[in-house]
Design an enzyme around this catalytic site. Structure first.
Site, short mmCIF file in Angstrom:
data_model
loop_
_atom_site.label_atom_id
_atom_site.label_comp_id
_atom_site.label_asym_id
_atom_site.label_seq_id
_atom_site.Cartn_x
_atom_site.Cartn_y
_atom_site.Cartn_z
N LYS A 124 -5.23 -9.86 -6.09
CA LYS A 124 -6.37 -10.09 -5.21
C LYS A 124 -7.52 -9.16 -5.57
O LYS A 124 -7.29 -7.99 -5.89
CB LYS A 124 -5.88 -9.81 -3.78
CG LYS A 124 -6.94 -9.72 -2.72
CD LYS A 124 -6.33 -9.35 -1.37
CE LYS A 124 -6.67 -7.93 -0.94
NZ LYS A 124 -7.86 -7.80 -0.14
N LYS B 295 -11.32 -3.91 -2.71
CA LYS B 295 -12.25 -2.78 -2.74
C LYS B 295 -11.61 -1.54 -3.30
O LYS B 295 -12.28 -0.67 -3.84
CB LYS B 295 -12.65 -2.43 -1.30
CG LYS B 295 -13.72 -3.26 -0.74
CD LYS B 295 -14.22 -2.58 0.52
CE LYS B 295 -14.04 -3.49 1.71
NZ LYS B 295 -13.00 -3.04 2.63
N LYS C 6 0.82 -1.22 0.00
CA LYS C 6 0.00 0.00 0.00
C LYS C 6 0.85 1.25 0.00
O LYS C 6 0.40 2.32 -0.43
CB LYS C 6 -0.99 0.00 1.16
CG LYS C 6 -2.02 -1.10 1.01
CD LYS C 6 -3.37 -0.75 1.61
CE LYS C 6 -4.39 -1.80 1.18
NZ LYS C 6 -5.71 -1.66 1.70
P1 ATP Z 1 -9.07 -2.86 0.65
O1 ATP Z 1 -8.88 -3.22 -0.77
O2 ATP Z 1 -9.70 -1.53 0.87
O3 ATP Z 1 -7.87 -3.17 1.50
P2 ATP Z 1 -10.35 -5.37 1.06
O4 ATP Z 1 -11.15 -5.71 -0.14
O5 ATP Z 1 -9.04 -6.07 1.27
O6 ATP Z 1 -10.19 -3.82 1.15
P3 ATP Z 1 -11.07 -5.52 3.88
O7 ATP Z 1 -12.10 -4.69 4.52
O8 ATP Z 1 -9.67 -5.15 4.10
O9 ATP Z 1 -11.31 -5.64 2.30
O10 ATP Z 1 -11.29 -7.03 4.31
C1 ATP Z 1 -12.45 -7.60 4.90
C2 ATP Z 1 -12.29 -9.11 4.95
O11 ATP Z 1 -12.36 -9.65 3.62
C3 ATP Z 1 -10.92 -9.57 5.48
O12 ATP Z 1 -11.10 -10.70 6.30
C4 ATP Z 1 -10.14 -9.92 4.25
O13 ATP Z 1 -9.14 -10.88 4.50
C5 ATP Z 1 -11.23 -10.47 3.35
N1 ATP Z 1 -10.88 -10.32 1.93
C6 ATP Z 1 -10.56 -9.17 1.30
N2 ATP Z 1 -10.31 -9.38 0.00
C7 ATP Z 1 -10.47 -10.72 -0.20
C8 ATP Z 1 -10.33 -11.57 -1.34
N3 ATP Z 1 -9.99 -11.07 -2.52
N4 ATP Z 1 -10.57 -12.89 -1.19
C9 ATP Z 1 -10.92 -13.40 0.02
N5 ATP Z 1 -11.07 -12.65 1.13
C10 ATP Z 1 -10.85 -11.33 1.04
#
Ligand code: ATP
Ligand code: LTN
Length: 337
Positions: free
Chosen positions: A200, A203, A117
């Site tokens: 991955k 969001k 990040k």
């Molecule tokens: P950002 O991209 O803003 O970091 P994020 O999509 O990683 O957001 P988080 O709010 O950080 O989402 O994560 C919420 C939960 O979803 C966490 O337990 C994280 O491990 C899980 N998660 C996030 N992205 C994935 C993915 N691509 N596959 C499986 N689990 C995920």
């Protein structure tokens, strides 16, 4: 002191475009299931974590509501579980400071998420909050003396650090925290982007075609899946040499609860188009009822706020108890309640 029985804690950031199917498969569906087997589940909208990268105050406020409504609409029961907002409980940040004084710069700088990040920024301009991020996350869990932390694969390293900090605290100041276990699903713990199976699904990617948003309307879901990249072969195969199609199968398995082997048997001899068509319908079978409930919840902001107020009160009493004990153990004054 409350006893250390099995207690679940997890969190989600109210950031970016809002939750996607990766969040659902990797995290939320397990959170919902854990409510059936564990009496004490704490689910938290981690608004302070959303401030580790530049944020817009209005969007943050709105994101918190949306994320809370998403969790309830997915099946988190705010009566059964403690659903609350991180910044409503001051002890999270207080314990973070204590952990900041126990952690070492080296172990924070080694975190993959920090490196990723912060990439593209000069070291001089990376927010210090990004470095401290895993300490706030450790405090989130430890302040409830939680024992189980259901997360996606991307959080494994943060969980390891959290365990190290719990062990370090306990050995310096006496047994205070259970050492929490990561609960990571065997399948679907890392859903990849639709447009690039090496990244991955996230969001905050800034590429709408890369994610399946939980609020995407049906025509968008169908279009995104139809356009998702596939591999160079033609058969539906699962494995390292077929990363894009494997990802589609992981999503399929994640939304239906059926095994990849079963799904492949159904699709035998068929190409990518029938796989994508069946997948889109399976995704919509989960998203359509979810979206109806979500819209209902967002239509009554007063009720949502009231639910969050109640969650905050319940969470506060647990966190206050733990932090008073922490104060005693580390030699801080314990003020009157
Ligand atoms: P950002 O991209 O803003 O970091 P994020 O999509 O990683 O957001 P988080 O709010 O950080 O989402 O994560 C919420 C939960 O979803 C966490 O337990 C994280 O491990 C899980 N998660 C996030 N992205 C994935 C993915 N691509 N596959 C499986 N689990 C995920
Ligand atoms: N960093 C996590 C979100 C998070 C979390 C937590 C998860 C914040 N605090 C405590 C589990 C336990 C992420 O998914 N990005």
């Amino acid at each position: 002191m409350r006893t250390a029985m099995a207690r679940v804690f997890s969190g989600v950031q109210p950031t970016g475009e809002g939750p996607h199917i990766g969040n659902y498969i990797g995290a939320f569906r397990h959170w919902v299931d854990l409510q059936k087997t564990h009496e004490e589940c704490f689910y938290c909208v981690v608004d302070l974590h959303a401030m580790t990268l530049p944020w817009d105050p209005k969007a943050l406020k709105e994101g918190v509501r949306r994320t809370a409504a998403t969790l309830i609409a997915t099946g988190i029961d705010p009566e059964r579980s403690v659903l609350f907002v991180q910044s409503d409980v001051a002890e999270h940040t207080q314990l973070t400071w204590v952990l900041t004084c126990l952690a070492r710069m080296g172990e924070l700088e080694r975190m993959t998420q920090f490196k990723e990040k912060g990439r593209g920024n000069e070291r001089d301009s990376v927010p210090a909050g990004l470095l401290a991020y895993p300490l706030l996350m450790a405090a989130d869990v430890l302040v409830y003396r939680a024992t189980h932390v259901p997360v996606g694969e991307d959080q494994r390293q943060h969980l390891e650090l959290m365990r190290d900090l719990a062990i370090r605290f306990n050995s310096r100041f006496g047994d205070t925290f259970p050492v929490p276990d990561a609960v990571i699903g065997r399948q679907g713990a890392r859903i990849m982007s639709l447009d690039d199976p090496t990244q991955k699904m996230s969001k905050s990617s800034g590429r709408p075609a890369s994610t399946l948003g939980m609020l995407d309307p049906p025509n968008v879901v169908r279009k995104k899946i139809a356009r998702a990249v596939t591999d160079s072969g033609r058969e539906v195969r699962y494995g390292q040499d077929s990363p894009a199609v494997s990802n589609l199968l992981d999503i399929f398995s994640g939304v239906t609860g059926r095994s990849v082997a079963e799904l492949m048997a159904d699709l035998e001899g068929q190409g990518y188009a029938p796989l994508k068509a069946a997948l889109a319908e399976a995704v919509l079978a989960v998203l359509t009822p979810f979206q109806a409930r979500y819209t209902e919840l967002m239509g009554d902001p007063a009720q949502l706020d009231e639910l969050l107020d109640r969650g905050a009160k319940r969470a506060q009493s647990f966190a206050a108890d733990t932090f008073r004990e922490v104060r005693e153990r580390i030699g801080l004054r314990v003020p009157p309640r």
